[in-house]
Design a protein around this motif. Structure first.
Motif, PDB file in Angstrom:
ATOM      1  N   ALA A 232       0.821  -1.212   0.000  1.00 28.00           N
ATOM      2  CA  ALA A 232       0.000   0.000   0.000  1.00 28.00           C
ATOM      3  C   ALA A 232       0.854   1.261   0.000  1.00 28.00           C
ATOM      4  N   ALA A 233       1.999   1.226   0.663  1.00 28.29           N
ATOM      5  CA  ALA A 233       2.867   2.404   0.697  1.00 28.29           C
ATOM      6  C   ALA A 233       3.378   2.753  -0.695  1.00 28.29           C
ATOM      7  N   VAL A 234       3.680   1.741  -1.500  1.00 28.90           N
ATOM      8  CA  VAL A 234       4.127   1.983  -2.877  1.00 28.90           C
ATOM      9  C   VAL A 234       2.973   2.534  -3.709  1.00 28.90           C
ATOM     10  N   VAL A 235       1.788   1.968  -3.520  1.00 32.08           N
ATOM     11  CA  VAL A 235       0.615   2.465  -4.239  1.00 32.08           C
ATOM     12  C   VAL A 235       0.352   3.925  -3.880  1.00 32.08           C
ATOM     13  N   ALA A 236       0.422   4.252  -2.589  1.00 30.30           N
ATOM     14  CA  ALA A 236       0.163   5.626  -2.162  1.00 30.30           C
ATOM     15  C   ALA A 236       1.150   6.592  -2.801  1.00 30.30           C
ATOM     16  N   PHE A 237       2.410   6.188  -2.906  1.00 29.92           N
ATOM     17  CA  PHE A 237       3.382   7.048  -3.586  1.00 29.92           C
ATOM     18  C   PHE A 237       2.993   7.257  -5.044  1.00 29.92           C
ATOM     19  N   LEU A 238       2.632   6.178  -5.744  1.00 29.68           N
ATOM     20  CA  LEU A 238       2.285   6.299  -7.160  1.00 29.68           C
ATOM     21  C   LEU A 238       1.037   7.150  -7.380  1.00 29.68           C
ATOM     22  N   CYS A 239       0.198   7.261  -6.354  1.00 31.13           N
ATOM     23  CA  CYS A 239      -1.000   8.089  -6.445  1.00 31.13           C
ATOM     24  C   CYS A 239      -0.756   9.524  -5.992  1.00 31.13           C
ATOM     25  N   SER A 240       0.436   9.829  -5.542  1.00 29.19           N
ATOM     26  CA  SER A 240       0.730  11.153  -5.005  1.00 29.19           C
ATOM     27  C   SER A 240       1.199  12.109  -6.095  1.00 29.19           C
ATOM     28  N   ARG A 241       1.247  13.389  -5.770  1.00 31.70           N
ATOM     29  CA  ARG A 241       1.723  14.380  -6.733  1.00 31.70           C
ATOM     30  C   ARG A 241       3.205  14.208  -7.023  1.00 31.70           C
ATOM     31  N   ASP A 242       3.968  13.642  -6.082  1.00 34.31           N
ATOM     32  CA  ASP A 242       5.399  13.458  -6.306  1.00 34.31           C
ATOM     33  C   ASP A 242       5.696  12.389  -7.340  1.00 34.31           C
ATOM     34  N   ALA A 243       4.711  11.569  -7.691  1.00 34.63           N
ATOM     35  CA  ALA A 243       4.895  10.545  -8.714  1.00 34.63           C
ATOM     36  C   ALA A 243       4.346  10.991 -10.059  1.00 34.63           C
ATOM     37  N   GLY A 244       4.212  12.288 -10.252  1.00 34.24           N
ATOM     38  CA  GLY A 244       3.600  12.809 -11.466  1.00 34.24           C
ATOM     39  C   GLY A 244       4.349  12.513 -12.743  1.00 34.24           C
ATOM     40  N   TYR A 245       5.644  12.132 -12.652  1.00 36.52           N
ATOM     41  CA  TYR A 245       6.418  11.833 -13.860  1.00 36.52           C
ATOM     42  C   TYR A 245       6.699  10.335 -13.980  1.00 36.52           C
ATOM     43  N   VAL A 246       5.950   9.537 -13.235  1.00 34.21           N
ATOM     44  CA  VAL A 246       6.096   8.078 -13.268  1.00 34.21           C
ATOM     45  C   VAL A 246       4.871   7.489 -13.942  1.00 34.21           C
ATOM     46  N   THR A 247       5.064   6.863 -15.088  1.00 34.90           N
ATOM     47  CA  THR A 247       3.926   6.229 -15.760  1.00 34.90           C
ATOM     48  C   THR A 247       4.430   5.095 -16.639  1.00 34.90           C
ATOM     49  N   GLY A 248       3.581   4.080 -16.787  1.00 32.77           N
ATOM     50  CA  GLY A 248       3.933   2.919 -17.604  1.00 32.77           C
ATOM     51  C   GLY A 248       4.931   1.987 -16.946  1.00 32.77           C
ATOM     52  N   ALA A 249       5.094   2.079 -15.636  1.00 27.82           N
ATOM     53  CA  ALA A 249       6.085   1.279 -14.924  1.00 27.82           C
ATOM     54  C   ALA A 249       5.408   0.176 -14.126  1.00 27.82           C
ATOM     55  N   SER A 250       6.163  -0.886 -13.858  1.00 23.85           N
ATOM     56  CA  SER A 250       5.698  -1.956 -12.986  1.00 23.85           C
ATOM     57  C   SER A 250       6.655  -2.044 -11.806  1.00 23.85           C
ATOM     58  N   TRP A 251       6.114  -1.818 -10.615  1.00 18.24           N
ATOM     59  CA  TRP A 251       6.913  -1.770  -9.392  1.00 18.24           C
ATOM     60  C   TRP A 251       6.787  -3.102  -8.652  1.00 18.24           C
ATOM     61  N   SER A 252       7.871  -3.849  -8.586  1.00 18.53           N
ATOM     62  CA  SER A 252       7.866  -5.118  -7.863  1.00 18.53           C
ATOM     63  C   SER A 252       7.984  -4.860  -6.369  1.00 18.53           C
ATOM     64  N   VAL A 253       7.109  -5.498  -5.608  1.00 23.53           N
ATOM     65  CA  VAL A 253       7.159  -5.433  -4.139  1.00 23.53           C
ATOM     66  C   VAL A 253       7.185  -6.886  -3.683  1.00 23.53           C
ATOM     67  N   ASP A 254       8.372  -7.484  -3.710  1.00 20.51           N
ATOM     68  CA  ASP A 254       8.472  -8.942  -3.611  1.00 20.51           C
ATOM     69  C   ASP A 254       9.635  -9.436  -2.762  1.00 20.51           C
ATOM     70  N   GLY A 255      10.269  -8.548  -1.999  1.00 23.29           N
ATOM     71  CA  GLY A 255      11.378  -8.982  -1.157  1.00 23.29           C
ATOM     72  C   GLY A 255      12.574  -9.481  -1.930  1.00 23.29           C
ATOM     73  N   GLY A 256      12.631  -9.165  -3.226  1.00 26.18           N
ATOM     74  CA  GLY A 256      13.741  -9.611  -4.071  1.00 26.18           C
ATOM     75  C   GLY A 256      13.489 -10.921  -4.789  1.00 26.18           C
ATOM     76  N   MET A 257      12.272 -11.457  -4.690  1.00 28.51           N
ATOM     77  CA  MET A 257      11.970 -12.763  -5.274  1.00 28.51           C
ATOM     78  C   MET A 257      12.322 -12.846  -6.759  1.00 28.51           C
ATOM     79  N   LEU A 258      11.945 -11.827  -7.528  1.00 36.48           N
ATOM     80  CA  LEU A 258      12.175 -11.876  -8.970  1.00 36.48           C
ATOM     81  C   LEU A 258      13.655 -11.861  -9.329  1.00 36.48           C
ATOM     82  N   GLN A 259      14.497 -11.445  -8.411  1.00 37.27           N
ATOM     83  CA  GLN A 259      15.929 -11.387  -8.693  1.00 37.27           C
ATOM     84  C   GLN A 259      16.593 -12.752  -8.576  1.00 37.27           C
ATOM     85  N   MET A 260      15.908 -13.735  -8.035  1.00 30.62           N
ATOM     86  CA  MET A 260      16.533 -15.032  -7.785  1.00 30.62           C
ATOM     87  C   MET A 260      16.870 -15.771  -9.075  1.00 30.62           C
ATOM     88  N   GLY A 261      15.919 -15.842 -10.010  1.00 34.90           N
ATOM     89  CA  GLY A 261      16.178 -16.463 -11.297  1.00 34.90           C
ATOM     90  C   GLY A 261      16.901 -17.797 -11.186  1.00 34.90           C
TER      91      GLY A 261
END
Length: 276
Positions: A232-261
């Motif tokens: 939720a904290a990441v979502v709140a940032f993306l919904c804030s005015r400070d994230a006004g130049y962030v679009t089309g991105a996918s933010w992983s919130v996974d404890g590093g899981m995707l980096q394991m490969g």
């Protein structure tokens, strides 16, 4: 930088959060209320859970409206977004947390189950996005759309074919919507959680710790499941005015899981991964 501006949204703001009766959706609704949003809350099966979420929002001094949303009944289910927007006086933020999954190997998968998952997770998300975006464009004040996908937007999982297909599709829908809606001042992003400790994963909403029985995750670099409030904290940032130049991105919130490969694959000790 004034750090309070990261989570505080311009006021007044009106948010619709689907699937907000528990887990990530509830945490998002509460985080947006804390950031100054009135919140429209949808539920599918747990009306009492949605009412509890609404109570939390109201305790933060914000308005809450509750509406039933059944994404197995398309396209009319998306009317819920319009009804909430009408009751809130508009919609500036849409966060899509509703979804479902399966645990069946492709060779055993019935077409009806495939369609149920893909229709709910992708068709339903498209229709709700379209309804909210049309209202944002008509209002002319920009907006924020965040789609909760999954690490399986990016990587497959055995037994989750329709879920992975839908979340991968939602990831590309997010990117397409981002470029189409940019001229209207609307940003569109995805948040891709890993394993989060919620009732949906058979856990509680208590913050997980790596030293607590049942929470050890050797295959996750941070060694534990995530907490819904961390998403939720990441979502709140993306919904804030400070994230006004962030679009089309996918933010992983996974404890590093995707980096394991290959680190995960080369260290497996059995064939258990071949079963859902």
């Amino acid at each position: 930088m004034d750090l309070t501006s990261i989570t505080e949204l311009d006021s007044p703001r009106r948010a619709v959060v689907t699937g907000a009766d528990s887990g990530i959706g509830r945490a998002v609704a509460v985080a947006l209320a804390a950031a100054g949003c009135d919140v429209g809350i949808t539920w599918h099966e747990d009306e009492a859970g949605a009412t509890a979420t609404a109570d939390e929002v109201r305790r933060l001094g914000r308005r809450a409206e509750v509406e039933h949303l059944d994404l197995t009944r398309l396209p009319e289910a998306a009317d819920a977004v319009d009804r909430l927007a009408d009751r809130l006086g508009g919609v500036d933020v849409l966060v899509q947390c509703s979804g479902t999954g399966s645990s069946t190997l492709l060779l055993d998968l019935e077409f009806e189950e495939w369609r149920r998952v893909v229709s709910t997770d992708l068709d339903g998300a498209f229709l709700c996005l379209q309804r909210a975006a049309r209202r944002m464009v008509d209002a002319g004040s920009g907006g924020r759309i965040v789609n909760i996908t999954s690490v399986h937007e990016h990587q497959p999982r055995v037994g989750a074919g329709p879920y992975c297909a839908a979340k991968g599709g939602l990831g590309l829908l997010t990117r397409t919507a981002a470029i189409e809606l940019a001229e209207h001042g609307i940003t569109v992003n995805a948040v891709a959680p890993g394993e989060i400790a919620t009732p949906m994963t058979g856990q509680t909403d208590e913050h997980p710790r790596e030293d607590r029985a049942g929470h050890q995750r050797p295959g996750v670099p941070l060694r534990r499941p995530g907490d819904a409030r961390e998403v939720a904290a990441v979502v709140a940032f993306l919904c804030s005015r400070d994230a006004g130049y962030v679009t089309g991105a996918s933010w992983s919130v996974d404890g590093g899981m995707l980096q394991m490969g290959p680190m995960a694959g080369s260290h497996l000790a059995s064939d258990d991964w071949r079963r859902p």
